[in-house]
Design a protein around this motif. Structure first.
Motif, mmCIF file in Angstrom:
data_model
loop_
_atom_site.group_PDB
_atom_site.id
_atom_site.type_symbol
_atom_site.label_atom_id
_atom_site.label_comp_id
_atom_site.label_asym_id
_atom_site.label_seq_id
_atom_site.Cartn_x
_atom_site.Cartn_y
_atom_site.Cartn_z
ATOM 1 N N LYS A 77 64.521 39.698 74.220
ATOM 2 C CA LYS A 77 63.054 39.683 74.223
ATOM 3 C C LYS A 77 62.524 39.915 75.629
ATOM 4 N N GLN A 80 59.829 43.134 71.526
ATOM 5 C CA GLN A 80 61.112 42.811 70.891
ATOM 6 C C GLN A 80 62.036 44.004 71.102
ATOM 7 N N GLN A 83 54.530 42.296 66.958
ATOM 8 C CA GLN A 83 54.406 40.857 66.689
ATOM 9 C C GLN A 83 54.219 40.056 67.977
ATOM 10 N N ASN A 84 53.773 38.833 67.803
ATOM 11 C CA ASN A 84 53.718 37.871 68.899
ATOM 12 C C ASN A 84 55.049 37.141 69.020
ATOM 13 N N CYS A 85 55.211 36.409 70.090
ATOM 14 C CA CYS A 85 56.318 35.442 70.172
ATOM 15 C C CYS A 85 55.787 34.189 70.849
ATOM 16 N N GLY A 86 55.596 33.148 70.042
ATOM 17 C CA GLY A 86 55.080 31.886 70.578
ATOM 18 C C GLY A 86 56.107 31.148 71.405
ATOM 19 N N ASN A 87 57.396 31.486 71.211
ATOM 20 C CA ASN A 87 58.421 30.832 72.034
ATOM 21 C C ASN A 87 58.402 31.370 73.455
ATOM 22 N N MET A 127 51.539 35.304 62.699
ATOM 23 C CA MET A 127 52.787 36.012 62.347
ATOM 24 C C MET A 127 52.732 36.328 60.851
ATOM 25 N N LYS A 130 58.179 38.568 58.538
ATOM 26 C CA LYS A 130 59.319 37.667 58.435
ATOM 27 C C LYS A 130 59.329 37.109 57.010
ATOM 28 N N ILE A 158 64.448 36.970 60.387
ATOM 29 C CA ILE A 158 63.681 37.711 61.390
ATOM 30 C C ILE A 158 64.245 39.109 61.636
ATOM 31 N N HIS A 214 66.942 33.008 61.280
ATOM 32 C CA HIS A 214 66.494 32.357 62.519
ATOM 33 C C HIS A 214 67.295 31.072 62.666
ATOM 34 N N GLY A 241 60.182 30.367 64.359
ATOM 35 C CA GLY A 241 59.274 30.744 65.441
ATOM 36 C C GLY A 241 58.047 29.836 65.462
ATOM 37 N N VAL A 242 57.355 29.833 66.590
ATOM 38 C CA VAL A 242 56.173 28.971 66.725
ATOM 39 C C VAL A 242 55.050 29.471 65.807
ATOM 40 N N LEU A 243 54.685 30.737 65.985
ATOM 41 C CA LEU A 243 53.611 31.264 65.141
ATOM 42 C C LEU A 243 54.109 31.480 63.714
ATOM 43 N N GLY A 244 55.437 31.686 63.583
ATOM 44 C CA GLY A 244 56.023 31.697 62.248
ATOM 45 C C GLY A 244 55.761 30.359 61.559
HETATM 46 O O1 NQM Z 1 56.880 33.015 65.625
HETATM 47 C C1 NQM Z 1 61.214 34.946 66.507
HETATM 48 C C2 NQM Z 1 61.023 33.156 68.094
HETATM 49 C C3 NQM Z 1 60.395 34.166 67.200
HETATM 50 C C4 NQM Z 1 58.975 34.314 67.124
HETATM 51 C C5 NQM Z 1 60.819 35.915 65.517
HETATM 52 C C6 NQM Z 1 58.121 33.222 67.603
HETATM 53 C C7 NQM Z 1 56.879 32.916 66.861
HETATM 54 O O2 NQM Z 1 61.444 32.134 67.616
HETATM 55 O O3 NQM Z 1 55.911 32.548 67.513
HETATM 56 O O4 NQM Z 1 58.354 32.583 68.602
HETATM 57 O O5 NQM Z 1 60.087 35.536 64.606
HETATM 58 O O6 NQM Z 1 61.246 37.058 65.612
HETATM 59 O O7 NQM Z 1 61.113 33.399 69.294
#
Ligand code: NQM
Length: 364
Positions: free
Chosen positions: A64, A84, A96-100, A201, A255, A274, A279, A283-286
């Motif tokens: 990432k 990504q 997509q976003n990545c909240g992590n 997400m 996802k 994912i 996973h 994910g955070v936003l997931g």
């Molecule tokens: O959903 C992985 C992660 C993620 C996305 C993915 C994330 C989120 O765990 O905010 O962080 O869904 O590909 O990094």
């Protein structure tokens, strides 16, 4: 500017939540997106299942990139573009976003002098460039320096670190334009009931039992199940069309999250893909999107969820728990997303100069 292949590129490796990535100032990368992506593939070592000749970690969660700059938006201090980098294909996506990785953005910006530390804690406002929406990040900066040490544990990361408190607004319809991209709380795809939701997400939520699993399998078992990956892919291809995303064959979204009743004191048990690899956590936003689905009175996840009285919802996943706060206004039709929040940790792992792998045609 010296050639980046010879001089290298300034880069910080950071763990952001349960992911790991390469963080760059936008000014240190080519301005042209195609040139930038071509360079990033070589920096991370893609395409190659082991990413052996780059700094990628051979899994989507460790392949990432965060690109950070000052924001021109008066509502934000920083712009954060998430990229990504596919592991075994020459593909970089920005859908997509990545909240992590977001958890590392504020600390990285202080380290690079983009925002000034302000007292014991610093709060920054971060524009999510990929999808729109705003986040805030609050983290400790005693004595004007980022302090990564602290007592906060997050599942999936050994030990403890300083809390990075994240807040989100304007995340509804991140990639699809709508909180409920199909207009429905439930759709039926090949006889399987799903809830398609997008609160930061785009996620397809289905009962684990409907895809032939319990929803309690360990990560390794899911990762070895090629038939399950095929069923997940078939489901998301159909869902992607219903969600207005078109042909999502090579896309990183939507996802898929399979849900089951909680069994470890949480509100809901989840197994997320994912988009077809499992996973290790969620994910955070997931998780924000899955909890949004669970709050919908007619949604699939609601049937399995044990929702708490307070705002904090505990999501069970293969390596523990992730807590998110999600506020929805259910009095509107369709429901409206108000805000969301989560606590992560982040850590600076390495700061220096990264040297991209030579292009395939560049022999000695
Ligand atoms: O959903 C992985 C992660 C993620 C996305 C993915 C994330 C989120 O765990 O905010 O962080 O869904 O590909 O990094």
């Amino acid at each position: 500017m010296p050639d980046r292949d010879d001089a290298g590129v300034r880069c910080m490796l950071m763990r952001g939540g349960t992911s790991k990535g390469a963080y760059f100032l936008a000014e240190d990368l080519p301005a042209d997106p195609d040139e930038r992506d071509e360079l990033l593939l070589r920096v991370l070592g893609s395409p190659d299942p082991r990413q052996i000749d780059g700094v990628g970690g051979a899994h989507p969660l460790t392949s990432k990139v965060a690109v950070v700059s000052r924001s021109a938006d008066p509502a934000a201090d920083l712009d954060y573009l998430f990229l990504q980098v596919a592991v075994d294909e020459p593909v970089v996506t920005r859908t997509q976003n990545c909240g992590n990785l977001l958890a590392g953005v504020g600390p990285f910006a202080v380290e690079r002098g983009l925002v000034a530390a302000s007292g014991e804690h610093t709060e920054t406002r971060i524009r999510l460039v990929n999808t729109g929406g705003l986040a805030t990040a609050r983290f400790p900066t005693p004595g004007g320096r980022v302090d990564y040490r602290g007592g906060t544990a997050i599942s999936g990361v050994p030990g403890t670190a300083a809390a990075v408190v994240l807040g989100f607004a304007g995340t509804a319809g991140s990639s699809t334009g709508r909180l409920l991209p199909t207009g429905n709380q439930v759709d039926v795809i090949d006889g399987i009931e799903v809830t398609c939701v997008d609160n930061g997400m785009p996620v397809v939520v289905a009962a684990a039992a409907d895809l032939g699993v319990t929803g309690y399998e360990p990560y390794e078992e899911l990762a070895a199940d090629a038939a399950l990956a095929g069923r997940v892919q078939a489901l998301r291809l159909r869902a992607g069309k219903l969600m207005g995303l078109g042909d999502v064959t090579g896309a990183s979204v939507p996802k898929t999250t399979l849900v089951a009743p909680p069994r470890d004191g949480g509100a809901l048990c989840t197994r997320t893909f994912i988009p077809v690899r499992p996973h290790t956590s969620i994910g955070v936003l997931g998780a924000v999107s899955v909890v949004t689905a669970a709050l919908l009175p007619d949604g699939v996840a609601r049937r399995f969820a044990r929702l708490p009285d307070g705002p904090r919802v505990d999501v069970e996943h293969p390596t523990g728990h992730l807590e998110v706060e999600v506020e929805l206004d259910l009095t509107t039709d369709p429901p409206t997303a108000v805000r969301a929040a989560n606590v992560r940790t982040a850590r600076k792992l390495f700061d220096g100069t990264v040297f991209p792998r030579p292009r395939p045609d560049e022999g000695p």
